[in-house]
Design an enzyme around this catalytic site. Structure first.
Site, short mmCIF file in Angstrom:
data_model
loop_
_atom_site.label_atom_id
_atom_site.label_comp_id
_atom_site.label_asym_id
_atom_site.label_seq_id
_atom_site.Cartn_x
_atom_site.Cartn_y
_atom_site.Cartn_z
N ASP A 54 -1.27 -4.76 -7.32
CA ASP A 54 -1.14 -3.89 -6.14
C ASP A 54 -0.20 -4.45 -5.08
O ASP A 54 -0.06 -3.87 -4.00
CB ASP A 54 -2.52 -3.66 -5.49
CG ASP A 54 -3.30 -2.51 -6.15
OD1 ASP A 54 -2.66 -1.63 -6.77
OD2 ASP A 54 -4.54 -2.49 -6.03
N ARG A 104 -7.34 -8.41 -4.37
CA ARG A 104 -6.11 -8.38 -3.56
C ARG A 104 -6.04 -9.51 -2.52
O ARG A 104 -5.01 -9.65 -1.84
CB ARG A 104 -5.97 -7.02 -2.85
CG ARG A 104 -5.82 -5.85 -3.81
CD ARG A 104 -5.29 -4.59 -3.11
NE ARG A 104 -3.91 -4.75 -2.67
CZ ARG A 104 -3.24 -3.85 -1.94
NH1 ARG A 104 -3.85 -2.74 -1.54
NH2 ARG A 104 -2.00 -4.05 -1.59
N ARG A 140 -11.93 0.12 4.51
CA ARG A 140 -11.30 -1.18 4.30
C ARG A 140 -11.32 -2.05 5.56
O ARG A 140 -11.91 -3.14 5.55
CB ARG A 140 -9.85 -0.99 3.82
CG ARG A 140 -9.71 -0.19 2.53
CD ARG A 140 -10.21 -0.95 1.34
NE ARG A 140 -10.09 -0.20 0.09
CZ ARG A 140 -9.04 -0.22 -0.71
NH1 ARG A 140 -7.99 -0.96 -0.42
NH2 ARG A 140 -9.03 0.47 -1.84
N HIS A 181 -7.39 4.62 3.32
CA HIS A 181 -6.56 3.94 4.32
C HIS A 181 -6.07 5.01 5.30
O HIS A 181 -5.77 6.14 4.88
CB HIS A 181 -5.31 3.31 3.69
CG HIS A 181 -5.50 1.96 3.09
ND1 HIS A 181 -4.81 1.54 1.96
CD2 HIS A 181 -6.26 0.90 3.47
CE1 HIS A 181 -5.16 0.30 1.66
NE2 HIS A 181 -6.04 -0.11 2.56
N CYS A 210 2.85 3.46 1.47
CA CYS A 210 2.15 2.27 0.97
C CYS A 210 3.13 1.20 0.50
O CYS A 210 2.83 0.01 0.55
CB CYS A 210 1.25 2.62 -0.20
SG CYS A 210 -0.03 3.81 0.16
N1 ARG Z 1 -4.62 0.28 -5.12
C1 ARG Z 1 -4.35 -0.07 -3.75
C2 ARG Z 1 -5.67 -0.26 -3.02
O1 ARG Z 1 -6.58 0.48 -3.25
C3 ARG Z 1 -3.53 0.99 -3.10
C4 ARG Z 1 -3.07 0.63 -1.70
C5 ARG Z 1 -2.26 1.69 -1.08
N2 ARG Z 1 -1.70 1.27 0.14
C6 ARG Z 1 -1.74 1.97 1.29
N3 ARG Z 1 -1.06 1.53 2.30
N4 ARG Z 1 -2.46 3.04 1.41
O2 ARG Z 1 -5.82 -1.15 -2.21
#
Ligand code: ARG
Length: 289
Positions: free
Chosen positions: A88, A113, A159, A188, A282
């Site tokens: 990612d 991550r 998040r 997000h 993203c």
């Molecule tokens: N697979 C990543 C996650 O879930 C995607 C992140 C996408 N980034 C964003 N800025 N929305 O963390």
């Protein structure tokens, strides 16, 4: 004596409510990360399904077209080297939040991550940024922390910890508006809200709690309200330079509204990266000086 009739020249006025305001593009600097090691090997949002195939080569081609688009529009694109095992990492927006040359580091929610946070911070230090801050609280960079003119719009709910909103606002010297996300598809802030200019945004109300919807209505009475269909193709995950708005090609209604408001929509295809829940924004971390 002959009466003189004053000559009145009537110029038709073309002012109407439908007239778009003039928009001005300003060149930006973006940090991006090529998806050479992109894959969907875990699921941390509802878009991700590790059992579905992903075409990494196509992801790279689509990503290169996005970088080329930014360059063609006059922006600088810098690149950070992707790291194997961090699929990612292509989502550079999550790597930090940068304003006034200050770098507020990311601290990721999920173990998969976590190593990206220090990797991005190392890049900034190597690039000569001296004002960097390793965050104490969980935050996923510009995924949830969006600089909008003189304020920081800050998402929470899935998040980013609200304590990080306070930490980021203090470090970056920006007043913070906390917004609560309630739909897991829009995990997000940058999946539900797009900053178009210092005082203009587009957003999908259904992604926000009723209280946050009220805050957005109050702060941005003229905002573009995106449709559920536009949100569902990650249409709000766009990047604006004040005039051009790079957005997913599938977001057709939003593109039409942007055009009517005087913006230039620039559609791009990122079908592979969407399998991880990502779109153009993203992939793009703005380096604000
Ligand atoms: N697979 C990543 C996650 O879930 C995607 C992140 C996408 N980034 C964003 N800025 N929305 O963390």
């Amino acid at each position: 004596m002959k009466a003189t009739t004053p000559m009145v020249s009537v110029t038709p006025m073309t002012v109407s409510a439908a007239d778009p305001a003039p928009r001005v593009a300003t060149n930006r600097r973006y940090l991006m990360c090529e998806p050479r090691h992109f894959a969907v090997t875990y699921a941390i949002n509802p878009w991700m399904d590790p059992s579905q195939p992903v075409d990494t080569e196509l992801a790279v081609r689509q990503w290169r077209a996005l970088a080329e688009t930014y360059r063609r529009l006059g922006n600088d694109v810098l690149e950070i080297e992707p790291i194997e095992g961090l699929p990612d990492m292509v989502f550079a927006a999550n790597g930090a939040t940068v304003a006034k040359g200050r770098v507020y580091g990311a601290k990721f929610r999920y173990a998969e991550r976590v190593p990206e946070g220090p990797a991005y911070l190392d890049w900034f230090r190597g690039a000569g940024y001296t004002e960097t801050h390793a965050a104490q609280f969980v935050n996923e960079g510009e995924g949830d922390l969006l600089v909008a003119g003189s304020r920081l719009l800050a998402g929470t709910g899935f998040r980013t910890d609200p304590a990080a909103h306070v930490e980021a606002g203090a470090f970056l010297g920006l007043p913070v508006v906390t917004l609560e996300l309630v739909d897991p598809r829009y995990y997000h802030l940058d999946t539900a809200l797009c900053v178009l200019g210092p005082d203009e945004i587009a957003y999908f109300p259904g992604a926000f709690s009723p209280a946050s919807q009220a805050v957005l209505r109050e702060l941005y009475p003229d905002a573009i309200i995106a449709t559920a269909a536009d949100a569902a193709v990650l249409g709000l995950n766009g990047v604006s330079d004040g005039f051009h708005v790079v957005l997913p090609i599938e977001a057709v209604a939003l593109a039409a509204t942007l055009l009517a408001r005087g913006y230039q929509p620039v559609p791009v295809s990122l079908s592979e990266l969407r399998k991880a829940g990502g779109g153009p924004k993203c992939c793009t971390l703005e380096l604000r000086s």
